[in-house]
Scaffold this motif. Structure first.
Motif, short mmCIF file in Angstrom:
data_model
loop_
_atom_site.label_atom_id
_atom_site.label_comp_id
_atom_site.label_asym_id
_atom_site.label_seq_id
_atom_site.Cartn_x
_atom_site.Cartn_y
_atom_site.Cartn_z
N PHE A 94 38.24 45.96 45.56
CA PHE A 94 38.34 45.34 46.87
C PHE A 94 39.10 43.99 46.82
CE2 PHE A 94 34.50 47.94 46.97
CZ PHE A 94 34.52 48.54 48.21
N PRO A 95 40.28 43.91 46.23
CA PRO A 95 40.99 42.63 46.25
C PRO A 95 41.44 42.30 47.68
CG PRO A 95 42.43 44.33 45.40
CD PRO A 95 41.07 44.96 45.59
N MET A 96 41.44 41.02 48.02
CA MET A 96 41.84 40.64 49.38
C MET A 96 42.54 39.30 49.39
SD MET A 96 38.10 39.91 51.16
CE MET A 96 37.23 41.28 50.45
N GLU A 97 43.13 38.99 50.53
CA GLU A 97 43.78 37.71 50.73
C GLU A 97 43.34 37.15 52.07
OE1 GLU A 97 48.20 35.62 51.00
OE2 GLU A 97 48.05 37.77 50.66
N GLU A 98 43.05 35.85 52.08
CA GLU A 98 42.77 35.15 53.33
C GLU A 98 44.10 34.53 53.74
OE1 GLU A 98 42.27 33.25 56.46
OE2 GLU A 98 42.47 31.78 54.85
N LYS A 99 44.68 35.01 54.83
CA LYS A 99 46.06 34.69 55.19
C LYS A 99 46.26 33.29 55.75
CE LYS A 99 48.20 38.65 54.36
NZ LYS A 99 49.41 38.78 53.58
N GLU A 104 44.20 34.14 47.56
CA GLU A 104 43.87 35.44 47.02
C GLU A 104 42.42 35.42 46.55
OE1 GLU A 104 46.50 37.10 44.13
OE2 GLU A 104 48.27 36.39 45.19
N ILE A 105 41.71 36.51 46.86
CA ILE A 105 40.33 36.66 46.42
C ILE A 105 40.33 37.80 45.41
CG2 ILE A 105 37.95 37.10 47.14
CD1 ILE A 105 38.94 36.22 50.01
N HIS A 106 40.21 37.43 44.17
CA HIS A 106 40.33 38.41 43.09
C HIS A 106 39.09 39.28 43.00
CE1 HIS A 106 43.95 36.37 41.81
NE2 HIS A 106 43.29 35.23 41.92
N TYR A 107 39.29 40.46 42.45
CA TYR A 107 38.18 41.40 42.30
C TYR A 107 38.14 41.86 40.86
CZ TYR A 107 34.74 44.87 43.67
OH TYR A 107 33.57 45.58 43.81
N GLY A 108 37.29 41.23 40.08
CA GLY A 108 37.16 41.57 38.66
C GLY A 108 36.34 42.83 38.47
N VAL A 161 42.39 43.30 53.15
CA VAL A 161 41.86 43.95 51.95
C VAL A 161 42.86 45.01 51.52
CG1 VAL A 161 39.92 45.20 50.92
CG2 VAL A 161 39.52 43.61 52.83
N GLU A 162 43.36 44.88 50.31
CA GLU A 162 44.28 45.87 49.75
C GLU A 162 43.51 46.66 48.69
OE1 GLU A 162 47.69 43.61 48.50
OE2 GLU A 162 48.27 43.22 50.56
N GLY A 163 42.59 47.49 49.18
CA GLY A 163 41.69 48.20 48.30
C GLY A 163 42.32 49.41 47.65
N TYR A 164 41.66 49.86 46.59
CA TYR A 164 42.13 51.07 45.92
C TYR A 164 41.02 51.69 45.09
CZ TYR A 164 43.02 47.95 41.89
OH TYR A 164 42.91 47.02 40.88
N ALA A 165 41.21 52.99 44.81
CA ALA A 165 40.35 53.73 43.89
C ALA A 165 41.21 54.07 42.68
CB ALA A 165 39.82 55.00 44.54
#
Length: 192
Positions: A94-99, A104-108, A161-165
Motif C-alpha cells: 500500500f505505498p502512497m503519496e500525500e500530494k 511519499e509514505i513508504h510501505y515496508g 495509493v499506488e497499491g499492488y499485489a
C-alpha cells in the motif's frame, strides 16, 4: 524598441504559462491545498492471467486525525479449484503519496517466503494496517507527518495509493515469473 519587443514577448510567455491548466498542482507547490484536488477513484482493479487484484478505499473523504479504511483483494478465477501463491509477509503493498506536501509514505515489508492457498472465486482480503518510515536525515516536518501516519492519524491532505499485489504461483527458485498487479486509488482527508 528591441527591449520593448523582448519585454512583450516575455510578458506573453508568462501569461500563456499562467493560463495553462493542470489536472493537479505541481509537485513541491507549497501553496497546494486539498481543495485543489478531485478524487478520481476510490475503487480500482487489475487483471493478469487467472488473477484479479482490487484496491478499495471505503470512503472518498475521511476526517483529519483519524484512520483511513483501505483494503486489497486478490481473487483466483482460473480453472483449478485452488492454487498456491508464494509471497513475502503479505502479497499486498500500500505505498502512497500525500500530494499537497509531495510526501511519499513508504510501505515496508518483511520478506519471508509464505505460501497462501487461494480458492477459486473466494477473494483473499487484507486491510491496510499502517505504514511509513523515516530516517534522522529527513526534515522535521516529514518526520512529524510520518509519525502521525504510523499512528494511523492521517493529516489533512490528498492521498494517492499506488497499491499492488506481488506473488509467484511456483516457488521463485523454479524460475516461475512473478505477478505484479497494480491499481491506483485516491482519497482526501479534511478538517471537519
Amino acid at each position: 524598441m528591441k527591449r520593448l519587443l523582448h519585454f512583450l514577448l516575455l510578458l506573453l510567455t508568462l501569461l500563456l504559462a499562467a493560463c495553462g491548466t493542470a489536472e493537479e498542482p505541481a509537485n513541491g507547490d507549497s501553496s497546494a491545498s486539498v481543495e485543489d484536488y478531485t478524487v478520481k477513484a476510490t475503487e480500482a482493479e487489475a487483471t493478469e492471467g487467472d488473477f484479479i487484484y482490487r484496491l478499495v478505499s471505503e470512503k472518498e473523504e475521511y476526517a483529519s486525525g483519524g484512520p483511513v479504511e483501505l483494503y486489497a483483494e486478490l481473487e483466483y478465477i482460473g480453472d483449478l479449484e485452488t492454487i498456491d501463491i508464494f509471497h513475502a509477509a503479505s502479497p499486498f503493498y500500500f505505498p502512497m503519496e500525500e500530494k499537497t506536501r509531495s510526501y511519499e509514505i513508504h510501505y515496508g515489508m518483511e520478506e519471508p517466503l509464505i505460501t497462501t492457498t487461494l480458492t477459486k472465486g473466494e477473494p483473499l482480503r487484507e486491510k491496510y494496517s499502517g505504514s511509513g518510515g523515516y530516517s534522522d536525515q529527513d526534515d522535521d516536518a516529514y518526520i512529524e507527518f510520518t509519525k502521525n501516519i504510523m499512528n494511523k492519524q492521517f493529516l489533512e491532505g490528498y492521498y494517492v495509493v499506488e497499491g499492488y499485489a506481488d506473488f509467484y504461483t511456483e516457488p521463485p527458485e523454479n524460475g516461475q515469473p512473478n505477478y505484479k498487479l497494480q491499481a491506483e486509488i485516491d482519497f482526501k482527508v479534511v478538517d471537519k
